[in-house]
Write an enzyme that holds these catalytic residues in place. Structure first.
Site, PDB file in Angstrom:
ATOM      1  N   ILE A 199       1.687  -3.048  -8.426  1.00  0.00           N
ATOM      2  CA  ILE A 199       0.957  -4.237  -8.400  1.00  0.00           C
ATOM      3  C   ILE A 199       1.356  -4.848  -9.812  1.00  0.00           C
ATOM      4  O   ILE A 199       0.530  -4.145 -11.032  1.00  0.00           O
ATOM      5  CB  ILE A 199      -0.791  -4.198  -8.295  1.00  0.00           C
ATOM      6  CG1 ILE A 199      -0.838  -3.508  -6.865  1.00  0.00           C
ATOM      7  CG2 ILE A 199      -1.230  -5.676  -8.310  1.00  0.00           C
ATOM      8  CD1 ILE A 199       0.006  -4.272  -5.748  1.00  0.00           C
ATOM      9  N   GLY A 207       4.697  -0.121   2.415  1.00  0.00           N
ATOM     10  CA  GLY A 207       5.780  -0.868   2.226  1.00  0.00           C
ATOM     11  C   GLY A 207       5.741  -2.099   2.655  1.00  0.00           C
ATOM     12  O   GLY A 207       4.792  -2.871   2.264  1.00  0.00           O
ATOM     13  N   SER A 208       6.739  -2.712   3.582  1.00  0.00           N
ATOM     14  CA  SER A 208       6.693  -4.245   3.827  1.00  0.00           C
ATOM     15  C   SER A 208       5.857  -4.468   5.148  1.00  0.00           C
ATOM     16  O   SER A 208       5.856  -5.594   5.712  1.00  0.00           O
ATOM     17  CB  SER A 208       7.908  -4.631   4.091  1.00  0.00           C
ATOM     18  OG  SER A 208       8.876  -4.587   2.889  1.00  0.00           O
ATOM     19  N   GLY A 210      33.270  -2.490 -20.697  1.00  0.00           N
ATOM     20  CA  GLY A 210      33.995  -1.328 -20.923  1.00  0.00           C
ATOM     21  C   GLY A 210      32.665  -0.095 -21.345  1.00  0.00           C
ATOM     22  O   GLY A 210      31.497  -0.357 -21.008  1.00  0.00           O
ATOM     23  N   GLU A 257       9.150  -8.087  -3.533  1.00  0.00           N
ATOM     24  CA  GLU A 257       8.991  -9.249  -2.872  1.00  0.00           C
ATOM     25  C   GLU A 257       9.289  -9.110  -1.263  1.00  0.00           C
ATOM     26  O   GLU A 257       9.956 -10.327  -0.798  1.00  0.00           O
ATOM     27  CB  GLU A 257       9.203 -10.474  -3.480  1.00  0.00           C
ATOM     28  CG  GLU A 257       8.352 -11.806  -3.234  1.00  0.00           C
ATOM     29  CD  GLU A 257       7.031 -11.739  -4.037  1.00  0.00           C
ATOM     30  OE1 GLU A 257       6.108 -12.322  -4.010  1.00  0.00           O
ATOM     31  OE2 GLU A 257       7.147 -10.827  -5.139  1.00  0.00           O
ATOM     32  N   GLU A 268       0.726  -1.183  -0.023  1.00  0.00           N
ATOM     33  CA  GLU A 268       0.069   0.045  -0.116  1.00  0.00           C
ATOM     34  C   GLU A 268       0.757   1.217   0.075  1.00  0.00           C
ATOM     35  O   GLU A 268       2.024   1.140   0.386  1.00  0.00           O
ATOM     36  CB  GLU A 268      -1.034  -0.088   1.085  1.00  0.00           C
ATOM     37  CG  GLU A 268      -1.881  -1.146   1.190  1.00  0.00           C
ATOM     38  CD  GLU A 268      -2.882  -0.943   2.386  1.00  0.00           C
ATOM     39  OE1 GLU A 268      -3.883  -1.818   2.459  1.00  0.00           O
ATOM     40  OE2 GLU A 268      -2.799  -0.271   3.408  1.00  0.00           O
ATOM     41  N   PRO A 269       0.461   2.434  -0.650  1.00  0.00           N
ATOM     42  CA  PRO A 269       1.042   3.507  -0.565  1.00  0.00           C
ATOM     43  C   PRO A 269       1.407   3.894   1.056  1.00  0.00           C
ATOM     44  O   PRO A 269       0.727   4.033   1.770  1.00  0.00           O
ATOM     45  CB  PRO A 269       0.217   4.551  -1.127  1.00  0.00           C
ATOM     46  CG  PRO A 269      -0.889   3.880  -1.899  1.00  0.00           C
ATOM     47  CD  PRO A 269      -0.912   2.530  -1.304  1.00  0.00           C
ATOM     48  N   ARG A 278      36.734  -9.755 -28.065  1.00  0.00           N
ATOM     49  CA  ARG A 278      37.002  -8.462 -27.858  1.00  0.00           C
ATOM     50  C   ARG A 278      38.603  -8.835 -27.393  1.00  0.00           C
ATOM     51  O   ARG A 278      39.129  -9.114 -26.653  1.00  0.00           O
ATOM     52  CB  ARG A 278      36.440  -7.551 -26.723  1.00  0.00           C
ATOM     53  CG  ARG A 278      37.344  -6.377 -26.553  1.00  0.00           C
ATOM     54  CD  ARG A 278      36.566  -5.101 -27.531  1.00  0.00           C
ATOM     55  NE  ARG A 278      36.919  -4.069 -27.094  1.00  0.00           N
ATOM     56  CZ  ARG A 278      37.965  -3.152 -27.518  1.00  0.00           C
ATOM     57  NH1 ARG A 278      38.830  -3.886 -28.238  1.00  0.00           N
ATOM     58  NH2 ARG A 278      38.010  -1.987 -27.032  1.00  0.00           N
TER      59      ARG A 278
END
Length: 401
Positions: free
Chosen positions: A173, A131-132, A357, A381, A127-128, A286
């Site tokens: 999501i 987070g976790s 490089g 996740e 959700e805004p 290379r």
């Protein structure tokens, strides 16, 4: 890279996906990614190959493979283009949730269509601002109780007779626009103590009050959408409650995230493998100062470190997959795999840029894409910082390794 962990039938599945990636995915992935184009043709081929049904048992699916096989299929897809593996990640978690916890009616309604990819699914946890911290949900499903409901709180058998009114929002999501089924983690009893006892999973189909509000711009992980969802007085029927019993959603989703984190670890391993393969090939082609650059110690050391870390990551991934199939609690093993494989992917992707490089910074080479895709597995996740907390708690609980 080959393994002896699979029986011939499962190895044939992995080989088929590997051929699909080499033939159809790698030639077009760069253009699709830079154009941020949804890979409709590739997704349809994944459906035809049965990839969306690999975690679904008979009689609902055609073949249910072991978790090591599933992990190796995911790795192959990510080796071609990580977004393809993401397209079936949340789908698999939802299929596992319904397989393990769904009612008979839910299994019959959803699993056959999930197995073919006719119906795509995703999960909505984050959700805004949340987070976790999944126990601190603000998305609430208010039960529409019958007149005879006692309203005494706690675990409610049978859910709400009149269904639910869902309000809240979710973010990040994946596949939200194309998924026809969303497993929404929400509170059905906001007053529950401890909070996880008031959390349930609702299997929500799109309809009035359910809005996919916008696609989020991303550093990498292009082509597949990541969206914000809004629920505004969204009516959800009573039979959408996973398993038919309120208050079990948190533990159900934690088990679902074990396979989810194994899948993310497999994605990371696939990205690392692609980066290593490109670097190894480039270092042989290379030349500088009259010799292939792998003969210069600084470049050779990069290759040695990359190959060693990739091999270790793959073995940890397979260890977690075997543990999951044993039926034992595997949150520590899945967390270890997710942590190590994702950090390895980031390190290997950066090393691949170094080996190339200046060309490693060019969008004409794929290594810059790997470098942009790799961070997702570190923060997705459950962030790696969260994984370390899970691992530490389990080490103490289990008395060590």
């Amino acid at each position: 890279m080959t393994d002896t962990v699979l029986d011939p039938e499962e190895q044939a599945i992995v080989d088929t996906v590997r051929d699909f990636v080499d033939r159809d995915v790698r030639p077009v992935a760069r253009d699709l990614e830079h154009e941020n184009t949804y890979p409709e043709t590739l997704i349809e081929e994944m459906k035809r190959l049965g990839i969306f049904g690999l975690a679904i048992p008979e009689p609902y699916g055609e073949v249910r493979v072991s978790t090591p096989c599933y992990a190796l299929v995911t790795e192959e897809l990510a080796r071609g283009w990580m977004s393809l593996a993401g397209a079936m990640g949340g789908h698999t978690v939802v299929a596992k949730l319904i397989t393990d916890y769904g009612t008979d009616e839910q299994k019959q309604r959803y699993l056959p269509r999930l197995a073919t990819g006719q119906l795509r699914a995703t999960m909505a946890l984050t959700e805004p601002g949340g987070g976790s911290d999944l126990q601190n949900l603000r998305t609430v499903a208010t039960p529409v109780r019958g007149s005879g409901d006692s309203g005494d709180g706690g675990e409610s058998r049978g859910g709400a007779p009149g269904g639910y009114v869902l309000n809240g929002s979710k973010t990040w999501i994946t596949n939200a626009r194309r998924a026809g089924l969303v497993a929404v983690l929400c509170k059905t009893d906001p007053a529950a103590d401890p909070p996880h006892r008031g959390i349930s999973v609702l299997l929500v189909e799109k309809g009035p009050g359910f809005t996919v509000s916008r696609d989020l711009p991303k550093l990498g992980y292009k082509g597949v959408e990541s969206c914000e969802l809004s629920f505004d007085d969204c009516r959800v029927p009573a039979d959408a409650l996973l398993g038919g019993v309120e208050g079990r959603g948190f533990s159900q989703m934690m088990r679902g995230l074990e396979i989810g984190r194994i899948q993310v670890a497999a994605r990371a391993t696939g990205v690392a493998r692609a980066a290593f393969d490109d670097a190894l090939r480039y270092a042989q082609e290379r030349e500088s100062f009259g010799v292939p650059i792998w003969k210069h110690q600084s470049v050779g050391n990069h290759l040695a470190d990359m190959g060693t870390k990739l091999t270790a990551a793959r073995q940890l991934l397979l260890h977690a997959a075997r543990r999951y199939d044993s039926g034992q609690r595997s949150d520590m093993e899945a967390g270890m795999a997710k942590l190590f494989c994702s950090e390895t992917a980031m390190e290997v992707a950066l090393a691949a840029v170094r080996v190339h490089g200046g060309y490693g910074y060019s969008t004409e080479f794929d290594v810059e894409r790997y470098f942009r895709d790799a961070p997702l597995m570190i923060v997705g996740e459950g962030t790696n910082e969260i994984q370390k907390g899970v691992i530490a708690r389990q080490l103490v609980t289990r008395g060590g390794l």
